[in-house]
Motif scaffolding. Structure first.
Motif, PDB file in Angstrom:
ATOM      1  N   LEU A 112      79.002  30.309  -2.809  1.00 22.14           N
ATOM      2  CA  LEU A 112      79.461  30.832  -1.619  1.00 22.14           C
ATOM      3  C   LEU A 112      78.594  30.881  -0.390  1.00 22.14           C
ATOM      4  O   LEU A 112      79.012  30.750   0.875  1.00 22.14           O
ATOM      5  CB  LEU A 112      80.038  32.346  -1.979  1.00 22.14           C
ATOM      6  N   ALA A 113      77.377  31.334  -0.866  1.00 22.29           N
ATOM      7  CA  ALA A 113      76.257  31.437   0.526  1.00 22.29           C
ATOM      8  C   ALA A 113      76.220  29.884   1.164  1.00 22.29           C
ATOM      9  O   ALA A 113      76.112  30.304   2.368  1.00 22.29           O
ATOM     10  CB  ALA A 113      74.968  31.718  -0.165  1.00 22.29           C
ATOM     11  N   GLU A 114      76.382  29.006   0.665  1.00 21.09           N
ATOM     12  CA  GLU A 114      76.207  27.617   1.251  1.00 21.09           C
ATOM     13  C   GLU A 114      77.391  27.508   2.337  1.00 21.09           C
ATOM     14  O   GLU A 114      77.234  26.899   3.337  1.00 21.09           O
ATOM     15  CB  GLU A 114      76.332  26.698   0.275  1.00 21.09           C
ATOM     16  N   VAL A 115      78.655  27.986   1.905  1.00 21.66           N
ATOM     17  CA  VAL A 115      79.823  27.995   2.758  1.00 21.66           C
ATOM     18  C   VAL A 115      79.664  28.915   3.815  1.00 21.66           C
ATOM     19  O   VAL A 115      79.878  28.482   4.791  1.00 21.66           O
ATOM     20  CB  VAL A 115      81.203  28.197   2.057  1.00 21.66           C
ATOM     21  N   LYS A 119      78.699  28.301   8.819  1.00 25.79           N
ATOM     22  CA  LYS A 119      79.520  28.923  10.104  1.00 25.79           C
ATOM     23  C   LYS A 119      81.107  28.406  10.051  1.00 25.79           C
ATOM     24  O   LYS A 119      81.526  27.743  11.060  1.00 25.79           O
ATOM     25  CB  LYS A 119      79.158  28.571  11.242  1.00 25.79           C
ATOM     26  N   PRO A 120      81.985  28.632   9.029  1.00 27.02           N
ATOM     27  CA  PRO A 120      83.205  28.118   8.848  1.00 27.02           C
ATOM     28  C   PRO A 120      84.295  28.803   9.695  1.00 27.02           C
ATOM     29  O   PRO A 120      83.942  29.959  10.110  1.00 27.02           O
ATOM     30  CB  PRO A 120      83.527  28.418   7.189  1.00 27.02           C
ATOM     31  N   GLY A 194      81.618  37.778  10.309  1.00 33.45           N
ATOM     32  CA  GLY A 194      82.505  37.950  11.541  1.00 33.45           C
ATOM     33  C   GLY A 194      83.954  36.959  11.365  1.00 33.45           C
ATOM     34  O   GLY A 194      84.466  36.840  12.473  1.00 33.45           O
ATOM     35  N   ILE A 195      84.292  36.582  10.097  1.00 32.68           N
ATOM     36  CA  ILE A 195      85.507  35.938   9.884  1.00 32.68           C
ATOM     37  C   ILE A 195      86.541  36.814   9.608  1.00 32.68           C
ATOM     38  O   ILE A 195      86.478  37.798   8.825  1.00 32.68           O
ATOM     39  CB  ILE A 195      85.421  34.996   8.711  1.00 32.68           C
ATOM     40  N   GLY A 196      87.707  36.867  10.105  1.00 29.41           N
ATOM     41  CA  GLY A 196      88.704  37.608   9.928  1.00 29.41           C
ATOM     42  C   GLY A 196      89.406  37.343   8.604  1.00 29.41           C
ATOM     43  O   GLY A 196      89.578  36.164   8.321  1.00 29.41           O
ATOM     44  N   LEU A 231      94.809  34.261  16.292  1.00 29.48           N
ATOM     45  CA  LEU A 231      94.711  32.900  15.072  1.00 29.48           C
ATOM     46  C   LEU A 231      93.731  32.055  15.441  1.00 29.48           C
ATOM     47  O   LEU A 231      93.280  31.465  14.580  1.00 29.48           O
ATOM     48  CB  LEU A 231      96.040  32.066  15.096  1.00 29.48           C
ATOM     49  N   ALA A 232      93.172  32.005  16.683  1.00 23.63           N
ATOM     50  CA  ALA A 232      92.209  31.219  16.992  1.00 23.63           C
ATOM     51  C   ALA A 232      90.791  31.507  16.564  1.00 23.63           C
ATOM     52  O   ALA A 232      89.710  30.781  16.534  1.00 23.63           O
ATOM     53  CB  ALA A 232      92.168  30.928  18.574  1.00 23.63           C
ATOM     54  N   GLU A 233      90.733  32.736  16.173  1.00 25.23           N
ATOM     55  CA  GLU A 233      89.639  33.422  15.500  1.00 25.23           C
ATOM     56  C   GLU A 233      89.088  32.628  14.112  1.00 25.23           C
ATOM     57  O   GLU A 233      90.081  32.668  13.458  1.00 25.23           O
ATOM     58  CB  GLU A 233      89.484  34.949  15.392  1.00 25.23           C
ATOM     59  N   PRO A 234      87.774  32.752  13.721  1.00 25.97           N
ATOM     60  CA  PRO A 234      87.674  32.398  12.390  1.00 25.97           C
ATOM     61  C   PRO A 234      88.329  33.153  11.420  1.00 25.97           C
ATOM     62  O   PRO A 234      88.417  34.256  11.591  1.00 25.97           O
ATOM     63  CB  PRO A 234      86.006  32.599  12.372  1.00 25.97           C
TER      64      PRO A 234
END
Lengths: 290, 290
Positions: A112-115, A119-120, A194-196, A231-234
């Motif tokens: 998971l840390a790699e993903v 910065k997906p 910071g991903i929703g 929806l444009a947010e990560p």
């Protein structure tokens, strides 16, 4: 190779079952399309200083004549193609018609840390999905929508199951996958980045089309007085089990529960359909504004 | 009923195969969800002065206890529920677990003229689709998107196949279907009714997201200088065979060929996924503007 009972054939065939796969940390890619994508991933990985994706390649003469690119890819990839009979290939796989080519591949999942470190902007997470075809279909749809990763929860079907691999149509080699994840840990890491988090839920309080309309309005510089979610947010989307959907405690971890609107008399959408609509909605919004 | 070899059981079981279905113009709906939708369609049809949809209903005691609404629906529908054993139900169907209830239903397809007369705004047409699961999934997605009809071409899989019926999750009873249609005839009738025709085609010259953006722009009163197609217009989508897509002569009959954009490395979308994205794009555009 012409003897379907040879030790090497039996060894490959063991990868059809989960215990055999876990023991060797390898799985099977069957058919020209999947093998081509496996070889491409293999070459890209080696070129980037990584480890091998494909360990061995077995094909019939007929298949190599029909798909000569499989031979072309192999030398650069430091692989030897082993010529095998149809019967040998059939003995190696669980399909009636393995389409003449099988690759033994090393597991491709990542931590998971790699993903998170990459910065997906768009992640799909599948919680307790049980059907291999569904899992593969969602992975393929996530790939098409340009998602950066697909995460499978702890008690999901094994994506290395041959039927699941076939359903991905090669997408299993296209984007990072994380397996056996615990949802609370994923949520913590994703939120810290910071991903929703949106839960796909037929009974959700937000309507996906409302979010899409808000997104369209933003691109025309319209004011959105009571915007619910951009929806444009990560974004990470959560998708639940195909029969029961997401459990209450799973939904509770999301920022919002979002429903794909049903305009006709259908009770619900199937998992692959709902996931496609959600992921494409995010993909469009993220590409329109940035 | 407890004897799985009784004549009546054998008669029902014949509907698992296509010759048996064609001879009696009947098919099987299995499981509580499909049967509930069949009964609802049956009651609606009788109330409107139409003919029966459900001819016979077989269920286990356990199933009727768990889903008492099946008993409640039956009296109003002038149907007698016949109590059967698990073994009888298993002998009637091709599933290992028929979920305790089976309905014998009359064919529900309608002539093309009936669909056109109802002034449809959104139609899905499947050309030479071969997999029953795919056919059912697209029918279910079309229902969810609020389509007015689904048309199957001449050499498509039989939508009355039990696996296809299961994949529709009841949607086969929700919207008109036309079977065995010849594409040129459909195109002629649809064009005469002023309905635009879009071919879903991975290599299409129009990008679906472009059309969606144009549609969003219209809703904000923006000028569209070189508009290609207004998704809000009445539309029939053509979807092709799952392996080969639409044939050249099929695409040539459409007004435009439209591609669902692929943002990742996936070569293509599967049929159900592509159809969902296309039909939902039309549904949203038609609902936003009218």
């Amino acid at each position: 190779m012409t003897n379907p009972r040879a030790d090497r054939v039996r060894d490959v065939a063991k990868l059809v079952g989960r215990p055999g796969r876990l023991k060797r940390r390898q799985f099977l890619a069957e058919g020209p399309q999947a093998v081509r994508e496996a070889l491409r991933a293999h070459n890209d990985c080696l070129a980037a200083g990584g480890t091998a994706v494909v360990e061995a390649l077995y094909a019939t003469v007929e298949c190599l004549k029909k798909y000569p690119e499989l031979l072309e890819a192999a030398p650069g990839s430091r692989l030897q193609v082993r010529i095998a009979s149809e019967m040998v290939l059939a003995a190696m796989t669980d399909t009636v018609s393995p389409q003449g080519v099988v690759a033994v591949c090393n597991f491709v999942d990542v931590p998971l840390a790699e993903v998170i470190a990459a910065k997906p902007k768009l992640i799909a997470m599948l919680c307790r999905v049980q059907d291999p075809g569904n899992a593969g279909t969602v992975l393929r749809a996530a790939d098409a929508a340009g998602a950066d990763a697909v995460i499978f929860s702890h008690s999901s079907v094994d994506i290395y199951n041959p039927k699941a691999v076939r359903s991905t149509a090669g997408s299993i080699f296209h984007l990072p996958i994380v397996l056996g994840a615990e949802l609370p840990e994923v949520v913590e890491a994703v939120k810290a980045a910071g991903i929703g988090i949106l839960a796909a839920d037929g009974y959700g309080q937000l309507n996906l089309d409302l979010l899409q309309d808000e997104s369209a309005a933003r691109s025309f510089d319209q004011e959105i007085p009571d915007a619910m979610y951009d929806l444009a947010e990560p974004t990470m989307w959560l998708f639940g089990n195909e029969a029961q959907g997401l459990a209450g405690e799973e939904k509770a971890l999301a920022d919002h529960r979002v429903a794909v609107p049903v305009y006709g008399a259908a009770e619900s959408l199937n998992l692959g359909t709902a996931a496609t609509v959600c992921l494409y909605a995010s993909a469009r919004a993220q590409r329109r504004l940035h």
